[in-house]
Design a protein around this motif. Structure first.
Motif, mmCIF file in Angstrom:
data_model
loop_
_atom_site.group_PDB
_atom_site.id
_atom_site.type_symbol
_atom_site.label_atom_id
_atom_site.label_comp_id
_atom_site.label_asym_id
_atom_site.label_seq_id
_atom_site.Cartn_x
_atom_site.Cartn_y
_atom_site.Cartn_z
ATOM 1 N N LEU A 1 -3.298 9.945 -2.503
ATOM 2 C CA LEU A 1 -3.861 8.424 -2.941
ATOM 3 C C LEU A 1 -5.584 8.633 -2.660
ATOM 4 C CD1 LEU A 1 -3.448 5.758 -3.872
ATOM 5 C CD2 LEU A 1 -3.835 5.076 -1.414
ATOM 6 N N GLU B 1 5.248 9.615 -9.469
ATOM 7 C CA GLU B 1 4.822 9.596 -10.903
ATOM 8 C C GLU B 1 5.581 10.450 -11.978
ATOM 9 O OE1 GLU B 1 3.056 7.335 -12.327
ATOM 10 O OE2 GLU B 1 2.768 8.175 -14.413
ATOM 11 N N GLY C 1 0.781 -1.162 0.085
ATOM 12 C CA GLY C 1 -0.208 -0.162 0.033
ATOM 13 C C GLY C 1 0.921 1.262 -0.099
ATOM 14 N N LYS D 1 3.954 5.452 -5.541
ATOM 15 C CA LYS D 1 4.061 5.470 -6.801
ATOM 16 C C LYS D 1 3.335 6.745 -7.336
ATOM 17 C CE LYS D 1 3.608 1.763 -10.356
ATOM 18 N NZ LYS D 1 5.021 1.808 -10.446
ATOM 19 N N PHE D 2 2.261 7.288 -6.709
ATOM 20 C CA PHE D 2 1.612 8.263 -7.254
ATOM 21 C C PHE D 2 2.579 9.544 -7.065
ATOM 22 C CE2 PHE D 2 -1.745 5.544 -7.253
ATOM 23 C CZ PHE D 2 -2.510 5.789 -8.504
ATOM 24 N N VAL D 3 3.476 9.517 -5.967
ATOM 25 C CA VAL D 3 4.031 10.850 -5.524
ATOM 26 C C VAL D 3 5.264 10.865 -6.692
ATOM 27 C CG1 VAL D 3 5.960 11.602 -3.974
ATOM 28 C CG2 VAL D 3 3.610 10.512 -3.166
ATOM 29 N N TRP E 1 -4.053 17.809 -6.343
ATOM 30 C CA TRP E 1 -4.069 19.054 -5.585
ATOM 31 C C TRP E 1 -4.862 20.000 -6.535
ATOM 32 C CZ3 TRP E 1 0.531 16.622 -6.919
ATOM 33 C CH2 TRP E 1 1.226 17.099 -7.891
ATOM 34 N N ALA F 1 0.604 16.993 -18.127
ATOM 35 C CA ALA F 1 0.710 17.419 -16.886
ATOM 36 C C ALA F 1 1.267 16.697 -15.934
ATOM 37 C CB ALA F 1 -0.825 17.586 -16.517
ATOM 38 N N GLN F 2 2.041 17.085 -15.168
ATOM 39 C CA GLN F 2 2.977 16.317 -14.138
ATOM 40 C C GLN F 2 2.087 15.820 -13.182
ATOM 41 O OE1 GLN F 2 5.710 14.792 -14.577
ATOM 42 N NE2 GLN F 2 6.734 15.835 -16.243
ATOM 43 N N ILE F 3 1.572 14.475 -12.760
ATOM 44 C CA ILE F 3 0.633 14.401 -11.533
ATOM 45 C C ILE F 3 1.237 14.000 -10.240
ATOM 46 C CG2 ILE F 3 -1.421 14.023 -13.185
ATOM 47 C CD1 ILE F 3 -0.807 10.761 -12.496
ATOM 48 N N GLY F 4 2.569 13.653 -10.692
ATOM 49 C CA GLY F 4 3.456 13.242 -9.312
ATOM 50 C C GLY F 4 3.880 14.346 -8.608
ATOM 51 N N LEU F 5 3.694 14.354 -7.495
ATOM 52 C CA LEU F 5 4.195 15.493 -6.526
ATOM 53 C C LEU F 5 5.616 15.722 -6.442
ATOM 54 C CD1 LEU F 5 2.820 17.159 -4.354
ATOM 55 C CD2 LEU F 5 3.451 15.853 -2.515
ATOM 56 N N SER G 1 6.288 17.519 -9.748
ATOM 57 C CA SER G 1 5.749 19.035 -9.965
ATOM 58 C C SER G 1 6.710 19.930 -8.988
ATOM 59 C CB SER G 1 4.416 18.760 -9.340
ATOM 60 O OG SER G 1 3.427 18.284 -10.273
ATOM 61 N N PRO H 1 -3.352 17.063 -11.876
ATOM 62 C CA PRO H 1 -2.814 16.545 -10.480
ATOM 63 C C PRO H 1 -4.131 16.418 -9.340
ATOM 64 C CG PRO H 1 -1.464 18.514 -11.575
ATOM 65 C CD PRO H 1 -2.684 18.156 -12.300
ATOM 66 N N ILE I 1 -5.858 -0.767 2.392
ATOM 67 C CA ILE I 1 -5.499 -0.136 3.644
ATOM 68 C C ILE I 1 -6.440 0.405 4.565
ATOM 69 C CG2 ILE I 1 -3.187 0.395 2.720
ATOM 70 C CD1 ILE I 1 -3.940 3.280 2.473
ATOM 71 N N ILE J 1 2.318 1.844 -3.412
ATOM 72 C CA ILE J 1 1.347 2.530 -4.301
ATOM 73 C C ILE J 1 1.130 3.864 -4.049
ATOM 74 C CG2 ILE J 1 -0.864 2.438 -5.249
ATOM 75 C CD1 ILE J 1 -0.599 -0.716 -4.952
ATOM 76 N N ILE J 2 1.014 4.446 -2.730
ATOM 77 C CA ILE J 2 0.849 5.744 -2.501
ATOM 78 C C ILE J 2 2.102 6.439 -2.908
ATOM 79 C CG2 ILE J 2 1.186 7.348 -0.351
ATOM 80 C CD1 ILE J 2 -0.625 5.398 1.142
ATOM 81 N N THR K 1 7.346 -4.423 -5.525
ATOM 82 C CA THR K 1 6.293 -3.440 -5.972
ATOM 83 C C THR K 1 6.749 -2.545 -6.729
ATOM 84 O OG1 THR K 1 5.348 -4.000 -3.953
ATOM 85 C CG2 THR K 1 3.952 -2.572 -5.383
#
Lengths: 326, 307
Positions: free
Chosen positions: B39, A158, A148, A154-156, B56, A165-169, A172, B54, B283, A151-152, A269
């Motif tokens: 998430l 990305e 888990g 994975k989005f950060v 946010w 668009a950059q969707i990963g924190l 960005s 994004p 989770i 995966i959380i 993962t």
């Protein structure tokens, strides 16, 4: 819906019948053995109470560990001896070298960060009002599985191609600061450290909570007395508080080392061990279940075991000391 | 409490001023929480929006939907998850309940024997079990799997038949039970050994045997300790990947949700709704357990680590 029920009701009946059987067997054993009197009563009780655990430990951990040791000197199918070939492979294969380097990085970096950050926050939490809210939020990731958490993150982590668009924190933020985002999981050696962040993120709360408890357990009069003697700030911490929580700090470090050594889920993962992020525990799994080489897999497991033995010896020693004092 | 008073009355004690501490703690808390929040927000977005905007930004431009959850939970469009995660979710429950109850009961009994039934070798066994705690699981995986599939042989003599439980729920309960024992016995021993000796002796004088003492005195008094360790074990099993991958095939019949989630990661693009909603479903259970039983959870943690 009826499909769902027809598949799942048997699953639940199997659970409840298994649990029911378990307790019925126990109750019968207790009832029969409880009738024994006199000299035999104690040995019988001992066997009933202790034997199930010992048999399971023997069959599940001790005998398998011995067999793993033997397998490490055998071929992939464990039916012929090959001497030290599997260990020789480890010293010669360049992949294994990178795996060892990564594993050592993990056990050096991760425990120190987890423990230091945990200690810093524990000290600060002791200073603030309403500590329970930040404490439980900082502690929360411990309840999340490594899968888990991966995966959380994975989005950060990305990454999108330039122009999208950059969707990963992370991408960005880098973009915002004027840098160029890249495919983070492919950039070595940064990727290994990004994986470590996931581990630190989940485990830091553990160190924080037990160090925080240890700090609160430091007797107030000792702190007061040294404060009256003029000790303050850093000196007070270094000379009074830290020595008193040192044992706990070492526990946090040791737990970090053992955990980092066995890290498997995150690597599996996030990268599958590719892009030079592989570690011992993941390679062990791959050797056995992807390459079907039980010999090499066992040898890797033995190395894993050898790496935890110093901590094992330290733990036994401190338990001995603790017991001889009480 | 008195600690706190001194801190307030004696500024000299402080390593950090409470203002700096407050700022640092809250900033760290926000940083620590943002990934999970990301998430959560992502999981409520429509499939096509996930890659275009994004999360946010979406917060201020909300058009959220439950469609991801619906399709992930009950299944639907995508091939990799035609029946949804619901079967895997059920498997997780089916795996976790016995894999929590069995080791805790067996460990409580063993802990009682080691703490209160005197016999020669008791100390040795206790130290041995304590040492087993940090032996990596990897040491036993291969032989244990071979035992389940092929039984045990010495030469050509079968000393133990193939259990035939590989790929069955029992084949997952058993390894979890075995692997949980060292830590559970150690923690419960600490707890049970600290019960008052007078109480035990009085019961024995009154003619109670070990079984009666265990049921009537030890179990009721050990409930807080048992609860703490049970929560730990529950989370451990629910969150486990290695044992599940090794002993459960990846099929809908037995695989738990966490391992299914791990297998979904390989898919890109359209897999993102599944991934975010699936991860949150996975989770959610540990988070609910964590927030509702945090007190026990912390107690269990402390029992193992602080003298």
């Amino acid at each position: 819906m009826s499909d769902f029920l027809s598949v799942n009701i048997p699953k639940f009946t199997s659970v409840f019948s298994a649990i029911g059987m378990f307790f019925i067997v126990l109750a019968v054993l207790f009832a029969i053995a409880g009738r024994a009197n006199g000299k035999k009563a104690r040995p019988i009780a001992l066997v009933i109470f202790l034997a199930p655990a010992l048999i399971l430990l023997l069959a599940g951990l001790i005998i398998p560990a011995i067999r793993t040791f033997l397998f490490s000197f055998m071929n992939p199918d464990s039916n012929a001896w090959v001497g030290f070939d599997n260990y020789k492979w480890m010293t010669e294969d360049p992949n294994v070298k990178s795996i060892m380097v990564n594993t050592i990085l993990w056990i050096l970096v991760v425990p120190i960060f987890t423990a230091a950050l945990g200690l810093l926050l524990a000290i600060m939490l002791d200073r603030i009002k309403h500590e329970s809210i930040p404490k439980s939020l900082l502690f929360m990731p411990m309840a999340i599985s490594f899968v888990g958490a991966s995966i959380i993150f994975k989005f950060v982590y990305e990454y999108s191609e330039p122009g999208e668009a950059q969707i990963g924190l992370l991408s960005s933020i880098v973009d915002f600061l004027g840098g160029t985002p890249k495919d983070w999981m492919l950039s070595k050696p940064l990727n290994t450290f990004l994986l470590m962040i996931i581990y630190v993120w989940t485990q830091m709360g553990f160190g924080m909570v037990i160090l925080s408890a240890a700090i609160k357990a430091v007797p107030a009069d000792i702190v007061e007395a040294s404060a009256l003697d003029g000790a303050s700030g850093w000196r007070l911490f270094r000379n009074i508080t830290f020595p008193m929580i040192k044992g706990t700090f070492i526990v946090v470090l040791a737990t970090g080392v053992v955990g980092a050594l066995k890290v498997f889920d995150i690597v599996r993962t996030m990268t599958g061990g590719n892009f030079s992020t592989n570690v011992l525990a993941n390679e062990m799994y791959s050797q056995v279940f992807v390459q079907f080489d039980q010999g090499k897999g066992s040898a890797l497991a033995i190395v894993l075991f050898l790496l935890v033995t110093p901590i094992l010896i330290y733990n036994i020693r401190s338990l001995r000391m603790e017991r001889s004092h009480s | 409490m008195s600690n706190l008073k001194i801190a307030n009355h004696n500024p000299g004690r402080k390593l950090f001023s409470s203002k700096i501490a407050t700022v640092v703690v809250w900033v760290t808390t926000v940083i620590w929480t943002i990934p999970t929040l990301g998430l959560l927000v992502t999981s409520f977005k429509a499939d096509k929006d996930i890659l275009n905007e994004p999360w946010w930004v979406s917060l201020f431009n909300p058009h959220f939907t439950l469609s991801s959850y619906k399709s992930v939970f009950f299944g639907g469009d995508t091939e990799s998850l035609s029946n949804g995660v619901l079967p895997y979710f059920v498997n997780s429950i089916v795996i976790t309940l016995p894999a929590t109850i069995f080791p805790i009961v067996i460990a409580t009994m063993a802990a009682y024997a080691l703490a209160w039934i005197r016999f020669r070798g008791s100390d040795f066994i206790f130290f041995f079990i304590f040492a087993l705690q940090i032996v990596p699981l990897q040491m036993s995986l291969i032989p244990l799997l071979l035992l389940f599939t092929g039984g045990a042989h010495i030469g050509s003599v079968t000393v133990f038949p193939a259990l035939g439980i590989a790929g069955d729920f029992a084949g997952i309960w058993l390894p979890h039970t075995m692997f949980a024992l060292p830590l559970a016995i150690y923690l419960l021993h600490n707890f049970i050994a600290s019960l008052p000796r007078d109480l035990m002796e009085a019961a024995h004088v009154d003619g109670a045997n070990h079984f009666k003492v265990f049921r009537m005195i030890v179990l009721p008094l050990a409930v807080p300790g048992i609860a703490a360790i049970a929560i730990f074990q529950f989370l451990w099993v629910w969150n486990d990947l290695l044992v599940a991958l090794t002993f459960a095939s990846g099929t809908e019949e037995v695989a738990p949700i966490n391992s299914k989630l791990a297998s979904l990661v390989g898919q890109y693009g359209s897999g993102y709704t599944q991934l975010s909603a699936g991860a949150f479903i996975t989770i959610a259970v540990p988070l609910i357990v964590f927030f509702s039983l945090q007190r026990y959870f912390v107690r269990g943690l402390l029992a193992g680590s602080v003298k």
